[in-house]
Design a protein around this motif. Structure first.
Motif, PDB file in Angstrom:
ATOM      1  N   ALA A 161       0.835  -1.204   0.000  1.00 57.59           N
ATOM      2  CA  ALA A 161       0.000   0.000   0.000  1.00 57.59           C
ATOM      3  C   ALA A 161       0.868   1.253   0.000  1.00 57.59           C
ATOM      4  O   ALA A 161       0.583   2.234  -0.711  1.00 57.59           O
ATOM      5  N   LEU A 162       1.953   1.252   0.767  1.00 55.96           N
ATOM      6  CA  LEU A 162       2.861   2.401   0.790  1.00 55.96           C
ATOM      7  C   LEU A 162       3.529   2.597  -0.565  1.00 55.96           C
ATOM      8  O   LEU A 162       3.693   3.729  -1.036  1.00 55.96           O
ATOM      9  N   GLN A 163       3.919   1.496  -1.204  1.00 56.75           N
ATOM     10  CA  GLN A 163       4.528   1.607  -2.532  1.00 56.75           C
ATOM     11  C   GLN A 163       3.525   2.154  -3.547  1.00 56.75           C
ATOM     12  O   GLN A 163       3.884   2.951  -4.423  1.00 56.75           O
ATOM     13  N   SER A 164       2.270   1.739  -3.427  1.00 60.19           N
ATOM     14  CA  SER A 164       1.234   2.248  -4.318  1.00 60.19           C
ATOM     15  C   SER A 164       1.049   3.750  -4.140  1.00 60.19           C
ATOM     16  O   SER A 164       0.957   4.501  -5.115  1.00 60.19           O
ATOM     17  N   VAL A 165       1.010   4.194  -2.882  1.00 56.95           N
ATOM     18  CA  VAL A 165       0.888   5.630  -2.622  1.00 56.95           C
ATOM     19  C   VAL A 165       2.090   6.375  -3.192  1.00 56.95           C
ATOM     20  O   VAL A 165       1.956   7.449  -3.788  1.00 56.95           O
ATOM     21  N   GLY A 166       3.289   5.800  -3.030  1.00 54.66           N
ATOM     22  CA  GLY A 166       4.489   6.436  -3.561  1.00 54.66           C
ATOM     23  C   GLY A 166       4.434   6.602  -5.069  1.00 54.66           C
ATOM     24  O   GLY A 166       4.789   7.665  -5.606  1.00 54.66           O
ATOM     25  N   ARG A 167       3.995   5.561  -5.788  1.00 54.50           N
ATOM     26  CA  ARG A 167       3.903   5.654  -7.251  1.00 54.50           C
ATOM     27  C   ARG A 167       2.873   6.702  -7.666  1.00 54.50           C
ATOM     28  O   ARG A 167       3.127   7.512  -8.574  1.00 54.50           O
ATOM     29  N   ARG A 168       1.726   6.681  -7.033  1.00 52.83           N
ATOM     30  CA  ARG A 168       0.675   7.640  -7.377  1.00 52.83           C
ATOM     31  C   ARG A 168       1.131   9.070  -7.104  1.00 52.83           C
ATOM     32  O   ARG A 168       0.875   9.980  -7.892  1.00 52.83           O
ATOM     33  N   LEU A 169       1.812   9.254  -5.982  1.00 48.22           N
ATOM     34  CA  LEU A 169       2.268  10.599  -5.625  1.00 48.22           C
ATOM     35  C   LEU A 169       3.311  11.102  -6.612  1.00 48.22           C
ATOM     36  O   LEU A 169       3.274  12.267  -7.029  1.00 48.22           O
ATOM     37  N   ALA A 170       4.245  10.230  -6.995  1.00 50.50           N
ATOM     38  CA  ALA A 170       5.283  10.626  -7.959  1.00 50.50           C
ATOM     39  C   ALA A 170       4.669  11.015  -9.300  1.00 50.50           C
ATOM     40  O   ALA A 170       5.137  11.947  -9.967  1.00 50.50           O
ATOM     41  N   GLU A 171       3.614  10.312  -9.716  1.00 54.16           N
ATOM     42  CA  GLU A 171       2.951  10.646 -10.981  1.00 54.16           C
ATOM     43  C   GLU A 171       2.120  11.917 -10.864  1.00 54.16           C
ATOM     44  O   GLU A 171       1.986  12.667 -11.836  1.00 54.16           O
ATOM     45  N   THR A 220      -9.202  -1.361  -7.274  1.00 58.05           N
ATOM     46  CA  THR A 220      -9.768  -0.603  -6.159  1.00 58.05           C
ATOM     47  C   THR A 220      -9.119   0.760  -6.066  1.00 58.05           C
ATOM     48  O   THR A 220      -8.028   0.996  -6.587  1.00 58.05           O
ATOM     49  N   ALA A 221      -9.798   1.679  -5.382  1.00 56.35           N
ATOM     50  CA  ALA A 221      -9.265   3.027  -5.211  1.00 56.35           C
ATOM     51  C   ALA A 221      -8.064   3.003  -4.278  1.00 56.35           C
ATOM     52  O   ALA A 221      -7.808   2.021  -3.577  1.00 56.35           O
ATOM     53  N   GLY A 222      -7.302   4.096  -4.297  1.00 57.27           N
ATOM     54  CA  GLY A 222      -6.139   4.195  -3.437  1.00 57.27           C
ATOM     55  C   GLY A 222      -6.526   4.256  -1.974  1.00 57.27           C
ATOM     56  O   GLY A 222      -7.678   4.483  -1.615  1.00 57.27           O
ATOM     57  N   PRO A 223      -5.548   4.041  -1.069  1.00 63.68           N
ATOM     58  CA  PRO A 223      -5.835   4.064   0.367  1.00 63.68           C
ATOM     59  C   PRO A 223      -6.354   5.428   0.816  1.00 63.68           C
ATOM     60  O   PRO A 223      -6.067   6.459   0.204  1.00 63.68           O
ATOM     61  N   ARG A 224      -7.132   5.423   1.883  1.00 61.25           N
ATOM     62  CA  ARG A 224      -7.616   6.664   2.472  1.00 61.25           C
ATOM     63  C   ARG A 224      -6.431   7.439   3.044  1.00 61.25           C
ATOM     64  O   ARG A 224      -5.493   6.859   3.576  1.00 61.25           O
ATOM     65  N   ALA A 225      -6.516   8.779   2.945  1.00 62.51           N
ATOM     66  CA  ALA A 225      -5.404   9.592   3.430  1.00 62.51           C
ATOM     67  C   ALA A 225      -5.906  10.936   3.923  1.00 62.51           C
ATOM     68  O   ALA A 225      -6.851  11.504   3.370  1.00 62.51           O
ATOM     69  N   SER A 226      -5.253  11.438   4.977  1.00 62.45           N
ATOM     70  CA  SER A 226      -5.480  12.799   5.460  1.00 62.45           C
ATOM     71  C   SER A 226      -4.410  13.681   4.832  1.00 62.45           C
ATOM     72  O   SER A 226      -3.216  13.408   4.953  1.00 62.45           O
TER      73      SER A 226
END
Length: 529
Positions: A161-171, A220-226
């Motif tokens: 999940a952290l790696q997924s967030v990292g890829r999405r954020l970088a893009e 599925t959608a990305g993890p929930r985040a604040s």
């Protein structure tokens, strides 16, 4: 003892290399000069050595000729060796420079996600602040449900999940933007040129949409985040101020339930200052005995006799007056003061229980955030023993959240409490994820039915069936049951008719100071509502 391997610094290595190059150059010049002299005399050895010997008015000596030829040969060999050594040094220096480049990259990169780490991001943020030009947006992101993912699916899923967030954020940061993982479940981003060409809110909302959207069709959608955002230079003139502003906005999003985006507002800083003030006041209040135990009676439903009390915290705040747990328990958990608060309450309650009949027991809650603390059970047991109170008079109440995070740890902690003579109650049963396997594996003594079911047992058929099922389940496992939140006689009669043995709620008494609880025990009667 084996001697440690000796190493040299990079600076020393370069110095040795430069000296070797100098020696090689000197040798080369000396050798070349000798060769040129020989060429000047037409490689006529006798004539050359005659000139040399004339200096001392000595006849020609073959040994001089041989010595000079040996010198020339040795010089040539030294030149070859120096060239070879220099070549090796250059290769080693290139290898070291490549290794240092890789090490520098690793020192600036988060291993799990490949993004910048905290140190590198702060360096880039300071550079961006110092660079004249358009403003930018600083974004902080905290993954809301990482702990739940780790607990339910394992740490491998959490890392994914952290790696997924990292890829999405970088893009999502766009051209010239930066993305970083600051540590744990916290990420950061810098969106350049977001103002004035692109409205900051629009740029950040686009980033947020990219984080939440499915990675592929049908996924599925990305993890929930604040998410919190701050604009430079509007919300902060330097890197630290900007980071603090974004953190205040992110904390606001988290307090509102998470999975939200908040931009910094100056009022957030005032709220944050008040929160820090309250944290300091709470710490002082715990140490000074301002946080005191209040006691809510637990009664036998058959005859209304008191069989014990639940210990509940109340803060006698010198500025704000009497505060209920909802005003400070969350603050205590977030600021790491919950264990000190629990220990203080238990210590005071053990001093009080000695003045009550030996048949009465005390129940005290242990927060889920405390469960992973080392030696928690041992410390609480020591407090009870130090007060001279029998451990059998103390009941530890645990919620389902505390159990599901680490079932093996929960089993070990429960075993420690039970070995001392304390009993264990599962609080708010029916509101979490516990099932029959949990009841089978973990040895409880009591189930407490949550007030949300008890309060609606007469109006909701589902609540009635659920309460009946819990009572039947408890009897099957040989567990006692306490119903929470009993506030009227009709509910009391319905629970009694179904075999519920104990209850607590405003019908029997609100949480009260010890003096009031002692008077209630002295009356020996169930008070009016």
């Amino acid at each position: 003892m084996r001697e440690p391997r000796r190493t040299i610094s990079y600076v020393r290595f370069r110095e040795i290399y430069r000296r070797a190059e100098t020696k090689a150059l000197v040798t080369f010049v000396a050798t070349t000069g000798s060769v040129l002299l020989l060429m000047l005399y037409g490689w006529n050895g006798d004539r050359f050595f005659d000139q040399v010997c004339d200096l001392d008015r000595e006849p020609y000596s073959p040994s001089v000729h041989e010595g000079l030829m040996t010198y020339l040969a040795l010089s040539f060999c030294w030149l070859v060796l120096a060239f070879h050594r220099g070549r090796k040094l250059r290769m080693e220096m290139a290898s070291r420079e490549e290794a240092e480049t890789r090490a520098l990259g690793l020192a600036r990169t988060d291993v799990l996600t490949g993004l910048l780490n905290r140190r590198a991001f702060m360096d880039e943020l300071r550079a961006a602040v110092a660079m004249p030009g358009d403003g930018f947006v600083m974004v902080l992101l905290d993954v809301d449900d990482l702990r739940t993912i780790n607990d339910l699916q394992g740490h491998a899923s959490g890392d994914a999940a952290l790696q997924s967030v990292g890829r999405r954020l970088a893009e999502a940061v766009g051209e010239g933007g930066l993305a970083a993982r600051l540590g744990g479940d916290e990420f950061a981003a810098l969106i350049r040129n977001a103002a004035p060409a692109t409205p900051p809110h629009e740029a950040v909302e686009r980033l947020t949409a990219g984080l939440r959207s499915p990675a592929t069709s049908g996924a599925t959608a990305g993890p929930r985040a604040s998410i919190g955002a701050a604009i430079f230079p509007l919300d902060g003139g330097d890197a630290e101020a900007l980071l603090q502003a974004a953190d205040a906005a992110m904390s606001s999003a988290r307090r509102e339930g998470g999975d939200a985006l908040r931009f910094f507002d100056p009022r957030l800083e005032a709220e944050r200052g008040e929160r820090r003030r309250r944290e300091a006041e709470l710490r002082s209040g715990i140490d000074g005995g301002e946080v005191r135990p209040f006691y809510q009676p637990i009664v036998r439903l058959a005859d209304g006799g008191i069989c014990g009390f639940e210990v509940l915290a109340r803060w006698m705040h010198p500025r704000l007056g009497l505060l209920p747990p909802s005003e400070f328990i969350g603050l205590a958990e977030a600021s790491g003061q919950i264990t000190a608060l629990t220990e203080s309450l238990l210590r005071q309650a053990c001093g009080d229980i000695g003045r009550l009949p030996a048949s009465l027991r005390l129940a005290i809650n242990v927060s889920p955030t405390q469960f992973s603390e080392p030696l928690l059970a041992e410390r609480l047991i020591d407090i009870v023993r130090a007060a001279g109170v029998s451990a059998s008079r103390v009941e530890i109440e645990l919620t389902e959240d505390a159990l599901i995070r680490d079932i093996d740890l929960a089993a070990a902690v429960i075993a420690t409490f039970r070995a001392s003579g304390m009993t264990i109650a599962l609080d708010d049963f029916g509101t979490g994820f516990s099932g029959l396997s949990t009841l089978r594996r973990l040895r409880f003594d009591k189930l407490k039915i949550d007030r949300s079911f008890v309060g609606t047992v007469l109006e909701s058929d589902e609540s009635r069936k659920l309460v009946e099922a819990i009572l039947h389940l408890a009897r099957s496992f040989g567990l006692a049951v306490t119903a929470e939140g009993i506030e009227d006689e009709a509910v009391l009669e319905a629970l009694s008719a179904n075999g519920c043995e104990q209850g607590q709620g405003y019908l029997f008494g609100k949480p009260m100071p010890f003096e009031s609880a002692a008077r209630l025990v002295g009356q020996g009667l169930r008070p009016a509502a």
